[in-house]
Write a protein that holds these residues in place. Structure first.
Motif, PDB file in Angstrom:
ATOM      1  N   LYS A 104     -21.431  43.552 114.377  1.00 23.84           N
ATOM      2  CA  LYS A 104     -20.826  42.700 115.492  1.00 23.84           C
ATOM      3  C   LYS A 104     -21.284  43.478 116.785  1.00 23.84           C
ATOM      4  O   LYS A 104     -20.244  43.812 117.738  1.00 23.84           O
ATOM      5  CB  LYS A 104     -19.332  42.370 115.243  1.00 23.84           C
ATOM      6  CG  LYS A 104     -19.108  41.625 114.052  1.00 23.84           C
ATOM      7  CD  LYS A 104     -17.639  41.130 113.766  1.00 23.84           C
ATOM      8  CE  LYS A 104     -17.774  40.093 112.675  1.00 23.84           C
ATOM      9  NZ  LYS A 104     -18.072  40.711 111.535  1.00 23.84           N
ATOM     10  N   TYR A 106     -22.306  42.569 119.369  1.00 24.75           N
ATOM     11  CA  TYR A 106     -21.867  41.721 120.743  1.00 24.75           C
ATOM     12  C   TYR A 106     -20.281  42.307 121.300  1.00 24.75           C
ATOM     13  O   TYR A 106     -19.940  41.835 122.164  1.00 24.75           O
ATOM     14  CB  TYR A 106     -21.915  40.343 120.690  1.00 24.75           C
ATOM     15  CG  TYR A 106     -21.257  39.869 119.353  1.00 24.75           C
ATOM     16  CD1 TYR A 106     -21.816  39.528 118.177  1.00 24.75           C
ATOM     17  CD2 TYR A 106     -19.729  39.612 119.204  1.00 24.75           C
ATOM     18  CE1 TYR A 106     -21.255  39.183 117.071  1.00 24.75           C
ATOM     19  CE2 TYR A 106     -19.122  38.963 118.232  1.00 24.75           C
ATOM     20  CZ  TYR A 106     -19.845  39.144 117.170  1.00 24.75           C
ATOM     21  OH  TYR A 106     -19.222  38.462 115.933  1.00 24.75           O
ATOM     22  N   PHE A 111     -24.477  44.680 126.887  1.00 23.00           N
ATOM     23  CA  PHE A 111     -25.322  43.877 127.409  1.00 23.00           C
ATOM     24  C   PHE A 111     -25.092  43.451 128.888  1.00 23.00           C
ATOM     25  O   PHE A 111     -25.642  42.495 129.237  1.00 23.00           O
ATOM     26  CB  PHE A 111     -24.955  42.610 126.435  1.00 23.00           C
ATOM     27  CG  PHE A 111     -25.285  42.547 124.914  1.00 23.00           C
ATOM     28  CD1 PHE A 111     -26.717  42.633 124.521  1.00 23.00           C
ATOM     29  CD2 PHE A 111     -24.673  43.106 124.304  1.00 23.00           C
ATOM     30  CE1 PHE A 111     -26.854  42.829 123.292  1.00 23.00           C
ATOM     31  CE2 PHE A 111     -24.598  43.157 122.865  1.00 23.00           C
ATOM     32  CZ  PHE A 111     -25.932  43.256 122.597  1.00 23.00           C
TER      33      PHE A 111
END
Lengths: 121, 247
Positions: A104, A106, A111
């Motif tokens: 995971k 993210y 980002f």
């Protein structure tokens, strides 16, 4: 009654067939309990676990920690907690506990584009 | 006056060195690892104190005197430590109680010195006082634990008290050099006694039977018990065997 001398060496676990422990009618060994020691190295930083030691009560644990773990100016504050009060996660369950987080990505703040002005993130 | 100051400084450093040497014998033999480290820490504090005091004494003495020559090349009769610090380690109770009785005295003494006329001694006392306060606190905790612990630990503490008490009177009996400097240790007695007494009471140990006991003296003027010779033999062995060896 026959008396036995019980000699323990470093690394022996008492009453686990180590040393010479022929009899089981001895008084139980009343070892001092184990304490976990947390040291804050600087004001503003958090306490970090540094190790453990034996002491008969909290007061002695603090003093022992002072002598064992802050001899080289490692700290400005000490916490001790008796080891039996800690609950640890089971290494056998490490898979179900920690692995689901592995894919995971993210969840990592990778980002975002950081402005150059923000140092030390 | 200069001689008195030198003698006085030597007596302070001899006290610290000899007690340090005594405690050092526990290194590796403490009842439990943590206490082994604690007593060795105290040893290092004491030897550190003796070093700065010897450096000052060497400066007062002049000539080719150094901290090392003062520590390693003086004989028994030239040592001015009190008798209490040269008493044998005995068991843990005796070591603890000796430390407690002496540290409480040292705390009063150094407090007095911080206000003294000699600025170097005042500075050394100020620096050492924090260490000594910790020694008092640490040994006090142990006196309480032993006195108020099991029947056996209580008996051992009482025995230690009987062994050591006759050596406490000397601490407050001024030697010539102390009186010459106007530093009469008798002034420290009341504070010392109340600190010691309250702790012993809390540890359920009574001083009553000892209040009129005969007090040994002599250490401050170089008349020692038979113990000091053995201590110095160990302490000075290297310098005596390999003169001026260095490392």
């Amino acid at each position: 009654m026959k008396q036995f001398i019980k000699k323990l060496y470093y690394g022996d676990i008492p009453d686990a067939g180590s040393g010479t422990t022929p009899s089981n009618d001895q008084q139980p060994r009343t070892d001092w309990p184990l304490w976990e020691v947390f040291i804050r190295s600087k004001q503003g930083l958090d306490h970090k676990h540094v190790g453990s030691l034996h002491a008969s009560d909290a007061q002695m644990a603090i003093e022992n920690a002072r002598d064992v773990y802050t001899r080289r100016q490692e700290g400005v504050s000490i916490w001790v907690v008796e080891s039996k009060h800690l609950t640890a996660s089971n290494p056998a369950e490490a898979g179900e506990l920690f692995e689901p987080a592995a894919d995971k990505v993210y969840r990592h703040p990778t980002f975002y584009n950081l402005p150059d002005q923000v140092n030390y993130m | 006056m200069q001689q008195a100051l030198l003698d006085y400084t030597l007596s302070l450093s001899d006290n610290a060195l000899i007690l340090g040497q005594r405690n050092a014998a526990w290194c590796g033999h403490g009842p439990i690892l943590e206490q082994d480290i604690a007593i060795t820490n105290i040893t290092l504090d004491l030897i550190g104190q003796s070093r700065i005091l010897y450096q000052y004494a060497a400066q007062l003495k002049g000539g080719d005197a150094t901290e090392d020559s003062l520590a390693f090349l003086r004989s028994e009769r030239e040592y001015k430590n009190c008798l209490l610090v040269e008493r044998p380690n005995g068991d843990w109770a005796q070591t603890i109680l000796r430390q407690f009785l002496f540290s409480c005295f040292q705390r009063e003494l150094y407090t007095q010195l911080t206000q003294g006329k000699d600025s170097t001694l005042a500075a050394i006392a100020t620096k050492s006082l924090k260490e000594v306060s910790y020694h008092c606190r640490w040994s006090r905790e142990w006196v309480l634990r032993l006195g108020d612990g099991t029947a056996e630990s209580h008996t051992r503490l009482v025995k230690a008290l009987e062994n050591l008490w006759p050596y406490t009177g000397e601490l407050f009996k001024g030697a010539d050099y102390e009186l010459a400097l106007g530093l009469d240790p008798a002034m420290l007695y009341t504070n010392w006694l109340s600190a010691v007494q309250s702790t012993l009471e809390e540890a359920t140990v009574s001083l009553a039977s000892l209040t009129s006991c005969f007090m040994q003296t002599g250490g401050k003027t170089g008349i020692h018990t038979e113990e000091l010779g053995f201590i110095l033999t160990d302490l000075q062995y290297m310098q005596r065997t390999y003169p001026s060896c260095d490392w």
